[in-house]
Design an enzyme around this catalytic site. Structure first.
Site, short mmCIF file in Angstrom:
data_model
loop_
_atom_site.label_atom_id
_atom_site.label_comp_id
_atom_site.label_asym_id
_atom_site.label_seq_id
_atom_site.Cartn_x
_atom_site.Cartn_y
_atom_site.Cartn_z
N ASN A 9 -8.13 -2.72 -0.61
CA ASN A 9 -8.16 -1.43 0.09
C ASN A 9 -8.10 -0.34 -0.98
O ASN A 9 -7.05 -0.13 -1.58
CB ASN A 9 -6.96 -1.35 1.04
CG ASN A 9 -6.84 0.00 1.70
OD1 ASN A 9 -7.74 0.84 1.61
ND2 ASN A 9 -5.72 0.21 2.39
N TRP A 10 -9.22 0.33 -1.17
CA TRP A 10 -9.26 1.37 -2.21
C TRP A 10 -8.58 2.66 -1.77
O TRP A 10 -8.41 3.57 -2.57
CB TRP A 10 -10.72 1.64 -2.62
CG TRP A 10 -11.24 0.67 -3.64
CD1 TRP A 10 -10.77 -0.59 -3.89
CD2 TRP A 10 -12.34 0.89 -4.55
NE1 TRP A 10 -11.49 -1.18 -4.90
CE2 TRP A 10 -12.46 -0.29 -5.33
CE3 TRP A 10 -13.22 1.94 -4.78
CZ2 TRP A 10 -13.44 -0.43 -6.32
CZ3 TRP A 10 -14.19 1.80 -5.76
CH2 TRP A 10 -14.30 0.63 -6.53
N LYS A 11 -8.24 2.75 -0.47
CA LYS A 11 -7.62 3.98 0.06
C LYS A 11 -8.47 5.19 -0.36
O LYS A 11 -9.69 5.09 -0.38
CB LYS A 11 -6.16 4.08 -0.41
CG LYS A 11 -5.39 2.78 -0.13
CD LYS A 11 -3.91 2.90 -0.33
CE LYS A 11 -3.26 1.56 0.02
NZ LYS A 11 -1.81 1.61 -0.05
N HIS A 93 -3.59 0.95 9.46
CA HIS A 93 -2.81 0.94 8.21
C HIS A 93 -1.61 1.87 8.37
O HIS A 93 -1.70 2.90 9.03
CB HIS A 93 -3.68 1.39 7.03
CG HIS A 93 -3.04 1.12 5.71
ND1 HIS A 93 -2.06 1.94 5.20
CD2 HIS A 93 -3.21 0.12 4.82
CE1 HIS A 93 -1.66 1.43 4.05
NE2 HIS A 93 -2.34 0.34 3.78
N GLU A 95 -0.40 3.97 6.49
CA GLU A 95 -0.66 5.35 6.06
C GLU A 95 -1.36 6.14 7.17
O GLU A 95 -1.12 7.35 7.32
CB GLU A 95 -1.47 5.34 4.76
CG GLU A 95 -0.58 4.91 3.59
CD GLU A 95 -1.30 4.16 2.48
OE1 GLU A 95 -2.55 4.19 2.42
OE2 GLU A 95 -0.61 3.53 1.66
N GLU A 162 2.08 -5.74 6.32
CA GLU A 162 2.35 -4.88 5.17
C GLU A 162 3.66 -4.12 5.41
O GLU A 162 3.65 -3.08 6.10
CB GLU A 162 1.21 -3.87 4.97
CG GLU A 162 -0.13 -4.51 4.71
CD GLU A 162 -1.07 -3.55 3.97
OE1 GLU A 162 -1.55 -3.93 2.90
OE2 GLU A 162 -1.29 -2.43 4.47
N GLY A 168 2.80 0.22 -2.55
CA GLY A 168 2.74 1.14 -3.68
C GLY A 168 4.06 1.36 -4.38
O GLY A 168 4.20 2.29 -5.17
N SER A 207 2.22 -4.26 -2.81
CA SER A 207 2.54 -4.53 -4.22
C SER A 207 2.15 -5.93 -4.67
O SER A 207 2.84 -6.53 -5.49
CB SER A 207 4.03 -4.26 -4.50
OG SER A 207 4.32 -2.87 -4.28
N GLY A 228 -3.83 -3.02 -2.53
CA GLY A 228 -4.16 -1.62 -2.77
C GLY A 228 -4.48 -1.38 -4.23
O GLY A 228 -5.57 -1.68 -4.72
N GLY A 229 -3.49 -0.87 -4.97
CA GLY A 229 -3.69 -0.45 -6.36
C GLY A 229 -4.39 -1.48 -7.24
O GLY A 229 -5.29 -1.13 -8.02
P1 13P Z 1 -0.44 -1.65 -2.85
O1 13P Z 1 -1.05 -3.01 -3.19
O2 13P Z 1 -0.93 -0.56 -3.76
O3 13P Z 1 1.04 -1.74 -2.71
O4 13P Z 1 -1.00 -1.26 -1.40
C1 13P Z 1 -0.95 -2.18 -0.37
C2 13P Z 1 -1.73 -1.65 0.77
O5 13P Z 1 -1.34 -0.71 1.43
C3 13P Z 1 -3.02 -2.29 1.08
O6 13P Z 1 -3.53 -1.86 2.30
#
Ligand code: 13P
Length: 250
Positions: A9-11, A93, A95, A162, A168, A207, A228-229
């Protein structure tokens, strides 16, 4: 048998130049033994699809509107994501639940529309730290599972656990905590969807890094990760794919 899935997920990150990372990933992993999905911002789906064309890597969106089309300025319809080259869409998600006040009812409506448009939804759920500390984790994710997943979901539908406090932050739940939630979710899916539940993949997200991926993937009922990251860099995401390909991953 569920085929394992590494989903990125590149957000709200990335650029056209960053697609070089995707080209590097395609070159380094021409025939992964797990499924691989990358979800860039909607503006970049077409470009990313061009880079992944001819490779087994799938491309997905990060949200869609609950309506099929219409007067909804700034929103994107599920069919448009599909038209642009997406096969999947992340929905609910944390967020979006936090930033846009998305409710289980809204997420369920979006998932219904996505499925009707031929997209595979990746429906996200997870507790906040306050909810975990209050001992409410299973109640919260159970409510989210019941409310966010539509009756039209089938074996292809993907659920991502999640924990909000792990996203993050570099913090992850213990392997026992992950196992407890995943077993609970699998039980909930079996109760509601019967045999189809055996095909529904349960991803862990929050993470996930090359350093912890192997341990997490060995947890029963973890069918992959939503990353994510670490999905932004070919080397990191590639290492997570390799961990998922290992025979001792569930
Ligand atoms: P991180 O891997 O950056 O913690 O993000 C997880 C996430 O929200 C994937 O959707």
């Amino acid at each position: 048998m569920r085929r394992r899935l590494a989903a990125g997920n590149w957000k709200m990150n990335g650029s056209r130049a960053a697609l070089a990372e995707v080209a590097a990933l395609v070159a380094a992993h021409p025939a992964p033994t797990c499924d691989v999905l990358l979800c860039p911002p909607a503006t970049h789906i077409v470009w990313m699809s061009e880079v992944t064309s001819g490779s087994p890597i799938d491309v997905g969106g990060q949200d869609c509107h609950p309506n099929a089309s219409g007067a909804h300025t700034g929103d994107i319809a599920a069919a448009m994501l599909k038209d642009a080259g997406a096969s999947h869409v992340i929905l609910g998600h944390s967020e979006r639940r936090a930033d846009h006040g998305e409710t289980d009812d809204l997420i369920r409506a979006k998932a219904e529309t996505a499925i009707a448009a031929g997209l595979t939804p990746v429906i996200c759920l997870g507790e906040t730290l306050a909810q975990r500390d209050a001992g409410e984790t299973l109640a919260v994710v159970g409510r989210q599972l019941a409310g966010s997943v539509p009756d039209s979901a089938g074996a292809r539908t993907i659920i991502a656990y999640e924990p909000v406090w792990a996203i993050g932050t570099g913090r992850t739940p213990t392997l026992e905590q992950i196992a407890e939630v995943h077993a609970f979710l699998r039980g909930g899916l079996r109760q509601r969807f019967g045999a189809a539940a055996e095909g529904m993949r349960l991803l862990y997200g929050g993470s996930v890094k090359p350093e912890n991926a192997g341990q997490i993937f060995a947890v029963p009922d973890v069918d992959g990760a939503l990353v994510g990251g670490a999905s932004l860099k070919a080397a990191d995401f590639g290492a997570i794919i390799t961990a998922l390909e290992a025979p001792d991953a569930t």
